[in-house]
Design a protein around this motif. Structure first.
Motif, PDB file in Angstrom:
ATOM      1  N   LEU A  92      28.252  37.414   5.263  1.00 45.57           N
ATOM      2  CA  LEU A  92      29.070  36.350   4.664  1.00 45.57           C
ATOM      3  C   LEU A  92      29.027  36.442   3.147  1.00 45.57           C
ATOM      4  O   LEU A  92      30.053  36.340   2.469  1.00 45.57           O
ATOM      5  CB  LEU A  92      28.543  34.982   5.078  1.00 45.57           C
ATOM      6  CG  LEU A  92      29.147  34.317   6.290  1.00 45.57           C
ATOM      7  CD1 LEU A  92      28.518  32.951   6.480  1.00 45.57           C
ATOM      8  CD2 LEU A  92      30.653  34.170   6.120  1.00 45.57           C
ATOM      9  N   ALA A  95      31.094  39.328   1.984  1.00 44.12           N
ATOM     10  CA  ALA A  95      32.528  39.032   2.088  1.00 44.12           C
ATOM     11  C   ALA A  95      32.964  38.109   0.952  1.00 44.12           C
ATOM     12  O   ALA A  95      34.024  38.302   0.358  1.00 44.12           O
ATOM     13  CB  ALA A  95      32.826  38.387   3.435  1.00 44.12           C
ATOM     14  N   LEU A  96      32.133  37.119   0.644  1.00 48.43           N
ATOM     15  CA  LEU A  96      32.533  36.149  -0.385  1.00 48.43           C
ATOM     16  C   LEU A  96      32.329  36.691  -1.794  1.00 48.43           C
ATOM     17  O   LEU A  96      32.845  36.138  -2.759  1.00 48.43           O
ATOM     18  CB  LEU A  96      31.764  34.842  -0.218  1.00 48.43           C
ATOM     19  CG  LEU A  96      32.184  34.039   1.005  1.00 48.43           C
ATOM     20  CD1 LEU A  96      31.466  32.717   1.028  1.00 48.43           C
ATOM     21  CD2 LEU A  96      33.680  33.816   1.001  1.00 48.43           C
ATOM     22  N   SER A  98      33.270  39.698  -2.476  1.00 47.61           N
ATOM     23  CA  SER A  98      34.354  40.659  -2.687  1.00 47.61           C
ATOM     24  C   SER A  98      35.647  39.941  -3.040  1.00 47.61           C
ATOM     25  O   SER A  98      35.640  38.860  -3.597  1.00 47.61           O
ATOM     26  CB  SER A  98      34.503  41.544  -1.454  1.00 47.61           C
ATOM     27  OG  SER A  98      34.870  40.753  -0.352  1.00 47.61           O
ATOM     28  N   LYS A  99      36.758  40.496  -2.638  1.00 54.71           N
ATOM     29  CA  LYS A  99      38.028  40.092  -3.255  1.00 54.71           C
ATOM     30  C   LYS A  99      38.750  38.920  -2.593  1.00 54.71           C
ATOM     31  O   LYS A  99      39.889  38.636  -2.939  1.00 54.71           O
ATOM     32  CB  LYS A  99      38.950  41.315  -3.307  1.00 54.71           C
ATOM     33  CG  LYS A  99      39.063  42.009  -1.974  1.00 54.71           C
ATOM     34  CD  LYS A  99      39.458  43.474  -2.126  1.00 54.71           C
ATOM     35  CE  LYS A  99      39.246  44.182  -0.802  1.00 54.71           C
ATOM     36  NZ  LYS A  99      38.909  45.556  -0.869  1.00 54.71           N
ATOM     37  N   ILE A 100      38.129  38.275  -1.644  1.00 60.09           N
ATOM     38  CA  ILE A 100      38.838  37.179  -0.988  1.00 60.09           C
ATOM     39  C   ILE A 100      39.195  36.074  -1.983  1.00 60.09           C
ATOM     40  O   ILE A 100      38.358  35.673  -2.794  1.00 60.09           O
ATOM     41  CB  ILE A 100      37.986  36.566   0.134  1.00 60.09           C
ATOM     42  CG1 ILE A 100      37.866  37.569   1.252  1.00 60.09           C
ATOM     43  CG2 ILE A 100      38.611  35.289   0.658  1.00 60.09           C
ATOM     44  CD1 ILE A 100      37.290  36.985   2.493  1.00 60.09           C
ATOM     45  N   LEU A 106      35.323  28.354  -0.398  1.00 63.53           N
ATOM     46  CA  LEU A 106      34.618  28.725   0.833  1.00 63.53           C
ATOM     47  C   LEU A 106      33.112  28.607   0.653  1.00 63.53           C
ATOM     48  O   LEU A 106      32.413  28.064   1.495  1.00 63.53           O
ATOM     49  CB  LEU A 106      34.979  30.162   1.222  1.00 63.53           C
ATOM     50  CG  LEU A 106      36.384  30.365   1.775  1.00 63.53           C
ATOM     51  CD1 LEU A 106      36.657  31.843   1.991  1.00 63.53           C
ATOM     52  CD2 LEU A 106      36.546  29.611   3.089  1.00 63.53           C
ATOM     53  N   ARG A 107      32.625  29.143  -0.472  1.00 68.38           N
ATOM     54  CA  ARG A 107      31.202  29.056  -0.755  1.00 68.38           C
ATOM     55  C   ARG A 107      30.722  27.614  -0.684  1.00 68.38           C
ATOM     56  O   ARG A 107      29.702  27.311  -0.099  1.00 68.38           O
ATOM     57  CB  ARG A 107      30.939  29.555  -2.169  1.00 68.38           C
ATOM     58  CG  ARG A 107      30.390  30.935  -2.214  1.00 68.38           C
ATOM     59  CD  ARG A 107      30.133  31.272  -3.659  1.00 68.38           C
ATOM     60  NE  ARG A 107      30.750  32.545  -3.957  1.00 68.38           N
ATOM     61  CZ  ARG A 107      30.814  33.051  -5.180  1.00 68.38           C
ATOM     62  NH1 ARG A 107      30.349  32.381  -6.211  1.00 68.38           N
ATOM     63  NH2 ARG A 107      31.354  34.227  -5.359  1.00 68.38           N
ATOM     64  N   ALA A 181      23.993  35.264  -5.319  1.00 71.59           N
ATOM     65  CA  ALA A 181      23.457  35.311  -6.684  1.00 71.59           C
ATOM     66  C   ALA A 181      22.847  36.689  -6.963  1.00 71.59           C
ATOM     67  O   ALA A 181      22.967  37.232  -8.057  1.00 71.59           O
ATOM     68  CB  ALA A 181      22.414  34.224  -6.869  1.00 71.59           C
TER      69      ALA A 181
END
Lengths: 296, 296
Positions: A92, A95-96, A98-100, A106-107, A181
């Protein structure tokens, strides 16, 4: 130039430390020390009288089925939570990172459960797990999986896993934030260099991401382990250690022994054993995991 | 080339779908509670209210907010959250400053003593006895005093304060500033980010606490909102009582509320303040955790 320090400065610093140190000594350290004493008595917590029984409580623990079951449950619960929580949080986080788009939203969403009170979390899930009319069973019926319906927290075969799921729901986002982080400290050049060398995604993960994630892996594994070994709230709120002791852990056993069965001495002995187990496990984890860490 | 592009596109779509699923799983349980709390209480009992209120009403919220005992509980929780947090931050940053000066005489001794309980509170039973002896039981101070200091928070603040250059402090000392002025005029303002993080976390901790209220108090006047929620959910009699008093307070809403939906409304009411401060919290969360874990 080094500032020369007089007696006066040291007194002033001692004054900074004194108030909190006093509180610490009385409130935190005091009970730790008395707990070693109580654990060697047969006190029931009600009367003033108690006998010193030496290590009898501890020898009794070794052959106590309830204690051994709680020990097994605690370890199994901890193992599941540590592996699954980190195993879900790591992908997760990647994924977060990267480029989403809308990743900050979402975080934020994934982190919300971590700050809710244990009561609210527990009760919310009790409604979901309810055998009659609970959301989970209704969803299963809706999907044509009516035969999968269970009394999720009422069946000894499922209750512990039901609680593991609640813990994951609450804390995967917490671990994820720590992983993110750490991911952000990894320089982008490393990946560019790997691209030039023709490394694929999996290779980059194994050779760059995973080794450099070591510090956050250490933190997350240790925090999840201590948290699970000491888990009380969520179990107390949902099952109180039941059904048929299926979710009984150190902490719920300690609570029941001391306050329901009035064996303060014996309950404290459980607490002392728990203290050493947690200390040992955290120590081993920190030593082993720290060795993996490399500087960027 | 185009096949890679197709592959990465498929991966993106897959990624987004997974994210959507995770968001639903994360926020779904919460949604279910909101929907129930906004539904007519008598209608809710017929079952089947999951995704959208069938008969929308604010009555459950009005019912829990007019109750004078709940109001009292909010005052207690508000008191401990504000006063408890301020005292905690003050005491913990005082000791953190003292401990951050590495040339303090006896620092290693203090540190060793403090780290001793890093992984373990004293255990519930000895703690209970201690509070009894100190006369903390059944007073509002049982919420404040034990929370004045925490090892973890001290380490976080201390690590941050260590990054404040000694040279800066020395030049202030040359100008004749005493240690207390130094602390108030330089150290505290420079530590603002870490103090903000600790304040928010400690505030959330106080707001969410139920266990100390449950263990160490018996008076209704010392009930916290979380304990109130707990009694509402676990005791049918208690929930009936709250329901009855709501009926007496707002008779016009009688056909719209039930103990069941009032519980859901209460779960929301205790969570909403936390969710409101959440955006501020998230900003400081990572900072706090990362500072603490590097040194921890």
């Amino acid at each position: 130039m080094k500032w020369s320090l007089g007696k006066k400065e040291h007194l002033v610093w001692a004054a900074f430390i004194a108030p909190a140190f006093l509180i610490y000594t009385v409130i935190f350290l005091g009970p730790v020390i008395t707990s070693f004493y109580y654990s060697m008595t047969n006190w029931n917590g009600l009367y003033k009288t108690m006998d010193f029984v030496g290590l009898q409580n501890f020898t009794q623990l070794v052959s106590d089925d309830k204690f051994l079951r709680a020990l097994r449950n605690t370890f199994w619960f901890t193992l599941l939570v540590v592996i699954l929580q980190n195993g879900l949080a790591m992908p997760l986080a990647m994924a977060l990172d990267s480029k989403i788009k809308s990743k900050s939203v979402l975080r934020a969403a994934f982190f919300v459960p971590a700050i809710l009170s244990p009561l609210v979390v527990g009760y919310t899930w009790m409604y979901i797990y309810q055998p009659d009319g609970g959301l989970l069973n209704e969803l299963l019926a809706g999907l044509g999986l009516g035969s999968w319906q269970q009394s999720w927290l009422g069946d000894p075969a499922y209750a512990l896993y039901g609680i593991v799921a609640i813990v994951l729901w609450q804390f995967v986002g917490y671990s994820m934030v720590i992983f993110i982080a750490n991911l952000q400290t990894i320089p982008g050049d490393y990946y560019e260099a790997a691209d030039i060398d023709g490394a694929g995604g999996w290779r980059k993960f194994l050779s760059i991401t995973f080794p450099l994630m070591a510090p956050s892996i250490t933190i997350n594994v240790v925090l999840a382990s201590i948290g699970s070994l000491k888990a009380f709230d969520i179990i107390y709120v949902t099952t109180k250690g039941g059904p048929y002791y299926a979710t009984e852990t150190f902490t719920t056993l300690l609570y029941r022994t001391a306050f329901t069965e009035s064996s303060f001495g014996y309950g404290t002995a459980i607490g002392v054993v728990m203290f050493f187990i947690i200390l040992m496990i955290s120590f081993i984890q920190i030593v082993v995991l720290r060795r993996r860490e490399v500087g960027v | 080339m185009s096949s890679t592009r197709f592959g990465s596109r498929a991966f993106d779509i897959f990624n987004v779908l997974v994210m959507i699923a995770v968001v639903i799983v994360t926020l779904g349980p919460f949604w279910f509670t909101i929907v129930g709390s906004l539904n007519n209480g008598l209608d809710y009992l017929r079952g089947g209210v999951y995704f959208w209120p069938r008969e929308f009403t604010w009555a459950n919220y009005r019912a829990v907010l007019v109750d004078s005992t709940i109001y009292q509980a909010f005052m207690v929780t508000g008191f401990r959250t504000i006063v408890g947090t301020l005292i905690h931050v003050l005491f913990t940053s005082l000791i953190a400053y003292g401990m951050s000066r590495t040339y303090l005489i006896g620092r290693n001794f203090y540190m060793a003593v403090i780290m001793f309980t890093m992984f373990f509170g004293g255990g519930l039973i000895p703690t209970y006895i201690l509070y009894k002896d100190l006369g903390l039981l059944n007073t509002v101070w049982v919420y404040i005093v034990p929370g004045m200091f925490s090892v973890w928070d001290m380490i976080i603040i201390m690590s941050f304060m260590r990054t404040i250059p000694d040279a800066l402090l020395e030049s202030a000392r040359m100008d004749g500033a005493g240690e207390y002025r130094l602390f108030l005029q330089f150290i505290l303002p420079l530590s603002k980010p870490v103090l903000a993080a600790i304040t928010l976390f400690n505030g959330v901790y106080h707001w969410n606490s139920y266990f100390d209220a449950m263990m160490f108090t018996t008076k209704d006047s010392l009930q916290t909102v979380q304990l109130f929620l707990m009694r509402m959910v676990t005791s049918a009699d208690f929930a009936q009582g709250v329901n009855a008093s709501a009926l007496a307070n707002i008779p016009s809403q009688a056909m719209k509320i039930s103990p069941e939906t009032m519980k859901l409304a209460m779960m929301m009411v205790v969570s909403i303040p936390i969710i409101l401060i959440y955006p501020f919290l998230q900003k400081y969360f990572v900072k706090g955790i990362m500072i603490g874990s590097i040194k921890g």
